[in-house]
Structures are given as structure tokens and as C-alpha cells.
Scaffold this motif. Structure first.
Motif, PDB file in Angstrom:
ATOM      1  N   ASN A  12      53.412  36.265 -93.479  1.00  0.00           N
ATOM      2  CA  ASN A  12      54.620  37.028 -93.141  1.00  0.00           C
ATOM      3  C   ASN A  12      54.947  36.939 -91.660  1.00  0.00           C
ATOM      4  O   ASN A  12      56.115  36.781 -91.267  1.00  0.00           O
ATOM      5  CB  ASN A  12      54.444  38.496 -93.548  1.00  0.00           C
ATOM      6  CG  ASN A  12      54.549  38.705 -95.048  1.00  0.00           C
ATOM      7  OD1 ASN A  12      55.316  38.019 -95.710  1.00  0.00           O
ATOM      8  ND2 ASN A  12      53.791  39.638 -95.585  1.00  0.00           N
ATOM      9  N   ASN A  19      61.159  37.581 -90.448  1.00  0.00           N
ATOM     10  CA  ASN A  19      61.986  38.379 -91.361  1.00  0.00           C
ATOM     11  C   ASN A  19      63.078  37.578 -92.049  1.00  0.00           C
ATOM     12  O   ASN A  19      63.648  38.032 -93.049  1.00  0.00           O
ATOM     13  CB  ASN A  19      62.632  39.546 -90.600  1.00  0.00           C
ATOM     14  CG  ASN A  19      61.595  40.531 -90.080  1.00  0.00           C
ATOM     15  OD1 ASN A  19      60.543  40.720 -90.694  1.00  0.00           O
ATOM     16  ND2 ASN A  19      61.888  41.153 -88.939  1.00  0.00           N
ATOM     17  N   ASN A  55      62.760  34.802 -93.589  1.00  0.00           N
ATOM     18  CA  ASN A  55      62.232  34.031 -94.715  1.00  0.00           C
ATOM     19  C   ASN A  55      61.416  34.960 -95.607  1.00  0.00           C
ATOM     20  O   ASN A  55      60.988  36.037 -95.172  1.00  0.00           O
ATOM     21  CB  ASN A  55      61.368  32.869 -94.201  1.00  0.00           C
ATOM     22  CG  ASN A  55      61.227  31.759 -95.224  1.00  0.00           C
ATOM     23  OD1 ASN A  55      61.634  31.896 -96.380  1.00  0.00           O
ATOM     24  ND2 ASN A  55      60.657  30.640 -94.806  1.00  0.00           N
ATOM     25  N   SER A  56      61.156  34.537 -96.828  1.00  0.00           N
ATOM     26  CA  SER A  56      60.410  35.401 -97.754  1.00  0.00           C
ATOM     27  C   SER A  56      59.797  34.561 -98.871  1.00  0.00           C
ATOM     28  O   SER A  56      60.121  33.380 -99.032  1.00  0.00           O
ATOM     29  CB  SER A  56      61.333  36.469 -98.355  1.00  0.00           C
ATOM     30  OG  SER A  56      62.355  35.852 -99.132  1.00  0.00           O
ATOM     31  N   GLN A 100      61.348  30.959 -99.739  1.00  0.00           N
ATOM     32  CA  GLN A 100      62.802  30.805 -99.642  1.00  0.00           C
ATOM     33  C   GLN A 100      63.185  29.597 -98.791  1.00  0.00           C
ATOM     34  O   GLN A 100      63.920  28.717 -99.237  1.00  0.00           O
ATOM     35  CB  GLN A 100      63.420  32.078 -99.052  1.00  0.00           C
ATOM     36  CG  GLN A 100      64.937  32.021 -98.945  1.00  0.00           C
ATOM     37  CD  GLN A 100      65.508  33.293 -98.351  1.00  0.00           C
ATOM     38  OE1 GLN A 100      64.790  34.228 -98.057  1.00  0.00           O
ATOM     39  NE2 GLN A 100      66.818  33.325 -98.188  1.00  0.00           N
TER      40      GLN A 100
END
Length: 391
Positions: free
Chosen positions: A351, A356, A358-359, A303
């Protein structure tokens, strides 16, 4: 370890204690009490920090270096009988040709040729030398320390000034001392911890670890009995990244020879000869380089994708892969076994890196070009991160 209270917590406790014991109301002598409590809280905070510092420096896994005021170097001096190794010069013997009586002066410099292992670097003679005939042997050393000055037998060097009676070109014959990078604090700490954990056993797997630690530039070794030949011990050597030929752990030929010598004899020349022998009489060691297995990762639809995010992902994955190594039963602790690479674990590294906010939608892991979910590293195989691709 008990938590360290904050200065505000110490201040509140001291202030409340003074008011209670002196039976004072909130308004009585407030300025004086606040000043006293504030001063005492600051001093007590220092005491807590000193106590924690003392606790941390009781054990080698948490001790600070001498430069930071810690006891790690002192522990190493007692247990290992040495300080962290500094960077070393390369020292070599070289063959020279010319006419009888040809002279090489002390302080003469040579430049390594373009086709040598380390082109464009300078080396110097410390002593004058006169050829006894048409050929002779001199000793040269690198002007500066570090692995970038490593030469191999057969490499050529050229004198930087005209010579009379001696050919300009000399050829490296043997490596007397390997030029190595300074020993890192992490490696010094690991060697110190291993010296407590691993006991000499007259030729067991732990002994090969301890013996090889005497060679500067060695990160770790992986000893195995050769399949089908119980008398042969295969010792796979991983170099430190700085001292490797590729930056990933592949050792140079000179480093392999140094490990072989350390397995044969204790390099401490101050010991009597009958106390320096190491290799068991029935063992035949084969000192070999580790084999680097490339790891590739494909991340789809990241993302937030920019140079900083990519650099962080790569750095953290490289650090994680550096911890994945073959497990040697009898030399490694079972609780520290970390030889299995899984796509799930590598994905979790990504991860944790992006957080959290971004993905990404898909993740694939490849070892030596083959997509995998699980891969066990054993024998000579160790991983390195080759590519992180984004699509």
C-alpha cells in the motif's frame, strides 16, 4: 533537533529587525535593506546547515562517511581499530604434479575449470616454484577481488600456457583467504554500533556476535544452545548478499570455516597468543548456515499494473524482508525485535509503495509454500522474497 528555518524565513526576520531598529518605513532604503537581509540570510542558512552537520556526525548511527566529509570512519578507527574493509582477493594453496625439478614461473596464470565453483576466472602465482618431487604445493591468488572468485577445495585450474615438467592441471587444496566484497557503509555502521552496545562477557551470546564480526562477509550470526545439549552452541551464520552463495544470505563453506576460526582465536596476529583465545573451554561450537525460507505473495486485481510498479513493489518488499530476522534475547534490543512476519504488514508495504492513487482487491502471503497470516522466524530461518504473482 530544532527545525532549520528557510532562507525566506531568515530574510523576513532580518529585514523586519533592521526596519524596526532603524525606525524605517517600508519605502526607506528598501533596496539596500533587502540586499543586506538577503546576504545575511544566505550566510545564516549555511551556519544552520553546518550546525546540523556537526550534530549528525557526533553519533555513529547518523554520521557520514569520510568520503562525504563525515566522522564515521574516524569513530570506527577509534572503536573498531579499522576502516571499512575493502574487497579482498582470493588466496589458495593448490597441489601440482609433475617431475622433480619442474618449474612454475612467477606471474603464471591459471583459469578455473568449468566444473569448479567459480568457472572461467583467472588466478596467478606471485612466486616461482620448483617441484621437490612428483608433487608439490603452490599458492595462487585471484587476479581481482570479490566473491565471484571463490573456489572450494577440489576445484581444478588449468595453466594458460604450456608447462615443461609440470602438469597443466592443478587442484585447490585449501582456502587461505576468502575473496570478499567490500564492506558496505550500512554493515560498517552496524558493526560500530554493536561494538558500543555489546560488551564482551566471556562466552555469552553477545560474544559470538562480536567474534563473528571479525570475519569479512558476515552479515550477522544467530547463536543458540543446542536442544538437549547445553554444552553445544549452534551459531547460524548469515552472509552478506554479495558474499552469499545464492544472493540471499547462505554462506559458503569457506566462510563458515573462517567464522569457526574467529570464534576459536582472535584473528589479530599482532596480539600475544595468550590474549587471542576466545572460545570458553566448556563450549563446543557448531557453525552452521542459515536456512532460507521462501516468501511468495499474490496480489489480485492491481488497478495500475506495469513494469515500474511491479519493480517498486518487489524492491520494497525485499528491503522489508531483509529486516525480519530471528530475535536473540540477550544480544538484541527488545525494542528492535522484528522476527514476526504478518500478512497485514507486508500488505501495508504494498500500500505504501503504490500510494492512494492505486489499489488492489486481494492479497495473500505464503511462507515455504504455505499460506499464512503470521509466521515467526527463529533458529536458523530467515526469509527471502521468491515470487510476487499478479492475477
Amino acid at each position: 533537533m530544532k527545525p532549520i528555518p528557510s532562507i525566506q524565513q531568515l530574510f523576513s526576520r532580518i529585514s523586519a529587525d533592521l526596519k524596526n531598529k532603524l525606525s524605517l518605513s517600508d519605502g526607506d532604503l528598501k533596496l539596500v535593506l533587502d540586499a543586506c537581509a538577503s546576504t545575511l540570510a544566505g550566510e545564516l542558512k549555511l551556519c544552520y546547515l553546518y550546525i546540523v552537520d556537526i550534530q549528525r556526525n557526533q553519533f555513529p548511527d547518523t554520521a557520514d562517511t569520510a568520503e562525504e566529509g563525515g566522522e564515521l570512519n574516524r569513530m570506527g578507527a577509534i572503536k573498531l581499530n579499522r576502516q571499512p574493509r575493502p574487497a579482498t582477493d582470493g588466496i589458495y594453496t593448490a597441489t601440482v604434479t609433475g617431475i622433480t625439478g619442474g618449474e612454475i614461473r612467477a606471474g603464471l596464470t591459471f583459469k578455473s575449470n568449468d566444473n569448479s565453483n567459480s568457472p572461467g576466472h583467472l588466478y596467478i602465482t606471485d612466486d616461482a616454484y620448483i617441484l621437490p618431487g612428483s608433487a608439490g604445493t603452490i599458492t595462487v591468488r585471484s587476479l581481482d577481488p570479490g566473491p565471484e572468485y571463490l573456489l572450494n577445495p577440489g576445484d581444478g585450474l588449468t595453466a594458460t600456457e604450456p608447462l615443461i615438467g609440470v602438469d597443466q592441471l592443478i587442484t585447490i587444496a585449501t582456502v587461505v583467504q576468502i575473496p570478499a566484497a567490500a564492506e558496505s557503509t550500512d554493515l560498517y555502521r552496524k558493526t560500530l554500533i554493536d561494538s558500543y552496545r555489546l560488551e564482551p562477557q566471556g562466552g555469552a551470546k553477545t560474544d559470538y556476535r562480536l567474534w563473528s564480526a571479525d570475519v569479512q562477509g558476515v552479515q550477522r550470526v544467530f547463536p543458540y544452545l543446542k536442544n538437549g545439549d547445553a554444552g553445544v552452541v549452534q551459531v547460524y551464520v548469515e552472509a552478506t548478499p554479495a558474499d552469499s552463495t545464492d544472493g540471499y544470505g547462505t554462506p559458503s563453506g569457506a566462510l563458515l570455516l573462517a567464522v569457526e576460526d574467529a570464534i576459536e582465536f582472535d584473528p589479530d596476529a599482532t596480539l600475544p597468543l595468550n590474549e587471542r583465545g576466545r572460545r570458553p573451554i566448556q563450549a563446543i561450537p557448531e557453525v552452521l548456515p542459515v536456512e532460507i525460507k521462501p516468501v511468495d505473495v499474490v496480489i489480485s486485481s492491481l488497478q495500475t499494473d506495469n513494469a515500474d510498479v511491479r519493480a517498486s513493489i518487489r524492491n520494497n518488499m525485499e528491503a522489508y524482508l531483509f529486516s525480519i530476522r530471528p530475535f536473540i534475547a540477550g544480544a538484541d534490543l527488545a525494542r528492535e525485535k522484528n522476527d514476526i512476519l504478518t500478512a497485514v504488514k507486508v500488505q501495508s508495504v504494498v500500500n505504501d509503495t503504490i500510494g492512494n492513487i492505486n489499489s488492489f482487491l486481494d492479497f495473500k502471503l505464503f511462507v515455504d509454500g504455505v499460506e499464512i497470516n503470521t509466521f515467526t522466524f527463529s533458529g536458523p530461518n530467515i526469509p527471502y522474497l521468491r515470487n510476487v504473482n499478479y492475477n
